[in-house]
Write a protein that holds these residues in place. Sequence first.
Motif, mmCIF file in Angstrom:
data_model
loop_
_atom_site.group_PDB
_atom_site.id
_atom_site.type_symbol
_atom_site.label_atom_id
_atom_site.label_comp_id
_atom_site.label_asym_id
_atom_site.label_seq_id
_atom_site.Cartn_x
_atom_site.Cartn_y
_atom_site.Cartn_z
ATOM 1 N N GLY A 94 37.599 57.847 43.206
ATOM 2 C CA GLY A 94 36.219 57.554 43.552
ATOM 3 C C GLY A 94 35.921 56.069 43.644
ATOM 4 O O GLY A 94 34.907 55.589 43.138
ATOM 5 N N LEU A 95 36.817 55.330 44.297
ATOM 6 C CA LEU A 95 36.638 53.884 44.348
ATOM 7 C C LEU A 95 36.768 53.352 45.786
ATOM 8 O O LEU A 95 36.968 52.162 45.999
ATOM 9 C CB LEU A 95 37.696 53.226 43.456
ATOM 10 N N ALA A 96 36.588 54.281 46.749
ATOM 11 C CA ALA A 96 36.817 53.888 48.142
ATOM 12 C C ALA A 96 35.894 52.748 48.555
ATOM 13 O O ALA A 96 36.272 51.880 49.343
ATOM 14 C CB ALA A 96 36.610 55.092 49.053
ATOM 15 N N HIS A 97 34.697 52.693 47.970
ATOM 16 C CA HIS A 97 33.721 51.679 48.386
ATOM 17 C C HIS A 97 34.026 50.313 47.776
ATOM 18 O O HIS A 97 33.394 49.316 48.105
ATOM 19 C CB HIS A 97 32.324 52.119 47.954
ATOM 20 N N ARG A 98 35.010 50.233 46.878
ATOM 21 C CA ARG A 98 35.275 48.987 46.168
ATOM 22 C C ARG A 98 36.577 48.318 46.595
ATOM 23 O O ARG A 98 37.044 47.407 45.906
ATOM 24 C CB ARG A 98 35.355 49.286 44.658
ATOM 25 N N CYS A 99 37.127 48.742 47.721
ATOM 26 C CA CYS A 99 38.491 48.290 48.007
ATOM 27 C C CYS A 99 38.576 46.789 48.300
ATOM 28 O O CYS A 99 39.630 46.189 48.169
ATOM 29 C CB CYS A 99 39.120 49.116 49.119
ATOM 30 N N ASP A 100 37.448 46.147 48.651
ATOM 31 C CA ASP A 100 37.476 44.699 48.902
ATOM 32 C C ASP A 100 37.204 43.873 47.654
ATOM 33 O O ASP A 100 37.232 42.647 47.687
ATOM 34 C CB ASP A 100 36.407 44.324 49.935
ATOM 35 N N SER A 101 36.861 44.552 46.547
ATOM 36 C CA SER A 101 36.446 43.790 45.359
ATOM 37 C C SER A 101 37.646 43.254 44.592
ATOM 38 O O SER A 101 38.702 43.875 44.541
ATOM 39 C CB SER A 101 35.634 44.685 44.430
ATOM 40 N N PHE A 102 37.446 42.093 43.978
ATOM 41 C CA PHE A 102 38.458 41.540 43.097
ATOM 42 C C PHE A 102 38.193 42.063 41.680
ATOM 43 O O PHE A 102 37.043 42.359 41.337
ATOM 44 C CB PHE A 102 38.412 40.013 43.119
ATOM 45 N N PRO A 103 39.245 42.149 40.843
ATOM 46 C CA PRO A 103 39.062 42.691 39.489
ATOM 47 C C PRO A 103 37.903 42.032 38.735
ATOM 48 O O PRO A 103 37.139 42.710 38.047
ATOM 49 C CB PRO A 103 40.405 42.389 38.819
ATOM 50 N N SER A 104 37.748 40.707 38.910
ATOM 51 C CA SER A 104 36.709 40.011 38.153
ATOM 52 C C SER A 104 35.299 40.424 38.587
ATOM 53 O O SER A 104 34.330 40.165 37.885
ATOM 54 C CB SER A 104 36.874 38.500 38.330
ATOM 55 N N GLN A 105 35.209 41.074 39.753
ATOM 56 C CA GLN A 105 33.882 41.472 40.248
ATOM 57 C C GLN A 105 33.527 42.905 39.873
ATOM 58 O O GLN A 105 32.482 43.403 40.263
ATOM 59 C CB GLN A 105 33.854 41.340 41.784
ATOM 60 N N MET A 106 34.437 43.569 39.113
ATOM 61 C CA MET A 106 34.205 44.988 38.838
ATOM 62 C C MET A 106 33.986 45.227 37.345
ATOM 63 O O MET A 106 34.394 44.443 36.499
ATOM 64 C CB MET A 106 35.406 45.804 39.307
ATOM 65 N N SER A 107 33.341 46.364 37.039
ATOM 66 C CA SER A 107 33.149 46.745 35.645
ATOM 67 C C SER A 107 34.467 47.244 35.075
ATOM 68 O O SER A 107 35.413 47.520 35.809
ATOM 69 C CB SER A 107 32.107 47.846 35.557
ATOM 70 N N GLY A 108 34.513 47.370 33.731
ATOM 71 C CA GLY A 108 35.729 47.852 33.082
ATOM 72 C C GLY A 108 36.152 49.223 33.586
ATOM 73 O O GLY A 108 37.325 49.464 33.866
ATOM 74 N N GLY A 109 35.160 50.116 33.746
ATOM 75 C CA GLY A 109 35.471 51.454 34.217
ATOM 76 C C GLY A 109 36.055 51.444 35.613
ATOM 77 O O GLY A 109 37.022 52.159 35.902
ATOM 78 N N GLU A 110 35.469 50.602 36.476
ATOM 79 C CA GLU A 110 35.978 50.512 37.846
ATOM 80 C C GLU A 110 37.389 49.935 37.864
ATOM 81 O O GLU A 110 38.249 50.384 38.619
ATOM 82 C CB GLU A 110 35.042 49.636 38.687
ATOM 83 N N GLN A 111 37.606 48.916 37.011
ATOM 84 C CA GLN A 111 38.946 48.336 36.968
ATOM 85 C C GLN A 111 39.966 49.373 36.522
ATOM 86 O O GLN A 111 41.071 49.449 37.057
ATOM 87 C CB GLN A 111 38.970 47.133 36.023
ATOM 88 N N GLN A 112 39.573 50.191 35.522
ATOM 89 C CA GLN A 112 40.522 51.179 35.040
ATOM 90 C C GLN A 112 40.774 52.250 36.103
ATOM 91 O O GLN A 112 41.884 52.732 36.242
ATOM 92 C CB GLN A 112 40.028 51.796 33.718
ATOM 93 N N ARG A 113 39.752 52.566 36.880
ATOM 94 C CA ARG A 113 39.943 53.520 37.981
ATOM 95 C C ARG A 113 40.928 52.945 38.989
ATOM 96 O O ARG A 113 41.812 53.657 39.482
ATOM 97 C CB ARG A 113 38.623 53.814 38.690
ATOM 98 N N ALA A 114 40.743 51.659 39.285
ATOM 99 C CA ALA A 114 41.666 51.018 40.223
ATOM 100 C C ALA A 114 43.090 51.061 39.664
ATOM 101 O O ALA A 114 44.054 51.324 40.387
ATOM 102 C CB ALA A 114 41.238 49.572 40.471
ATOM 103 N N ALA A 115 43.207 50.819 38.349
ATOM 104 C CA ALA A 115 44.534 50.817 37.731
ATOM 105 C C ALA A 115 45.151 52.211 37.780
ATOM 106 O O ALA A 115 46.354 52.361 37.996
ATOM 107 C CB ALA A 115 44.439 50.322 36.296
ATOM 108 N N ILE A 116 44.310 53.243 37.611
ATOM 109 C CA ILE A 116 44.824 54.614 37.676
ATOM 110 C C ILE A 116 45.252 54.936 39.111
ATOM 111 O O ILE A 116 46.299 55.542 39.342
ATOM 112 C CB ILE A 116 43.761 55.613 37.165
ATOM 113 N N ALA A 117 44.441 54.463 40.070
ATOM 114 C CA ALA A 117 44.825 54.652 41.466
ATOM 115 C C ALA A 117 46.190 54.029 41.724
ATOM 116 O O ALA A 117 47.053 54.618 42.383
ATOM 117 C CB ALA A 117 43.773 54.021 42.385
ATOM 118 N N ARG A 118 46.386 52.852 41.176
ATOM 119 C CA ARG A 118 47.669 52.178 41.361
ATOM 120 C C ARG A 118 48.801 52.986 40.717
ATOM 121 O O ARG A 118 49.891 53.101 41.274
ATOM 122 C CB ARG A 118 47.618 50.769 40.746
#
Lengths: 229, 304
Positions: A126-150
């Motif tokens: 559920g992070l398709a809308h954040r694909c241009d964001s850098f880690p520093s621009q995201m909340s902890g939850g979003e960062q962890q979602r990105a990490a899980i996606a990875r």
Amino acid sequence: MIQLHGVSVDYPNGVRALGDLTVTINKGEFAFVVGATGSGKSTLLKLLYREVLPTSGTVIVDGENVPALKSSLVPHLRRKLGIVFQDFKLLPQKNVWENLAFVLKVTGAKPREIRRRISEVLELVGLAHRCDSFPSQMSGGEQQRAAIARALINHPTVLVADEPTGNLDPDTSWEIVQLLEQINVRGTTTVVATHDSQIVDRMRKRVIQLEGGRLVRDEDRGAYQHCEL
Amino acid sequence: MSATKIGARISTVSFRSVEFLIQEAVTGIRRNGLMAFASISTIALSLAVLGAFVLMAMSANNFAAAQIDKFEIAVYVPLENKTALDRIRREIAQIRGVESIILRDRDQEWARLKQQRPDIEPAGLPLNPLPFTFDVRLSDRSRTTAIATHVRTIAGVEKVTAGDEVLNRLMMLARVVKVVSYVGAAALLVTSLLIISNAIRLTLYARRREIRIMQLVGATNQFIRIPLVIEGVVFGAVGALVAWLLLQLGSSYLAYVSQRIMRLATQFSSGIKPSELALSLLALGVAIGALGSLVSIRRFLHDQ
């Protein structure tokens, strides 16, 4: 899928992190590893992706004898696993899309394949809308979602998560754990180290409890604390 | 489910990978701007200082060599021995270490002397009283004293001036200049290498977390190393070009000043072409950048 037999780990400073541990986790299982700080949870997980080598004993992950692996093949072991960390470990200079693409590019994947797999996993977390964001621009939850996606992008057979909710608030933690369960339901063997009792109690999954590097409890559908009834 | 054995699929560096590695290097430089600036300015300044020293040392050596080159033995043959001139010339020519012999034009010298001292002619010297003079150039100036002594023994030679006292001192000075410039250049080279490799190590240290993450998500060391080495090479090359610009500016300013004030410009020159200087600096910068990165990365890749 994961077999540890008689595994001990002594750190160079003389600390015994794990002592004679024998655990088997089957394919498709979801297991919590619980215990206080210093109980050896992290060491157990690090054995799986060869961040740590055992002093004695065998570690077999997805058919690989992990400690015997040549160091040049360690990256290839890690591509078969999905690893999620407490501090997310996203590359700070890359946005979400680039973080995911990096993992595929080092395997030599084709650009079309890269685009397809990235949109697939971003959809899943559920992070398709954040694909241009850098880690520093995201909340902890979003960062962890990105990490899980990875962690999912290489279709791992095993997902290893070391305190994935350690830096998150309770609501976000719950979302993340549900995401992990969702992944597990799709067939990925999932091992989660945590000291978050709420989550363990709510999930009622297999609980492997360590204390001072020793296995003290291994219970299906367990709670964080063992209740003597 | 059958477990795929890992060993079977070791990826090789393909064409697509090359593109990826270069891309990684470019993004690395763009997104770490401050670090790039720090590395490049360190390399530029180190190379500029090293280059300035080498250029000045070369100029000093050339200057000394030019001064030594001017030294000639003057051999005076009195007018009455005019018939012996050819024999004397032949005899001098046979001495080992003699490069060339030129007979001075007496009339011209006389004319010049009269111009400088207008009182000579009225004093009763209407005819040219100057002796014949050979200017003997030597190929081996360290034998000046020996050759001068030899020439003195030739029949018909009146006087030989060799200036060997001054020459010996000058040659000693030239040797000192040479040694100082070699030692200094070597010391500066080592210092620059240390400073630059430290700067590179710092930039990598700042990115050690990044390197660690790449290892954890399954990047082979090769894939981590190559973009960083490419970055190092780019830093080295850009630093070298900046150093070259600084040196060109500095030396053209110096040339301008010395021409106006001291008229030394022609003698005091390193004799190196700007293109040669640029190429040497570029080679040095690229080599230092590549080696510095390669050596420093090894440390960060090894601690597992």
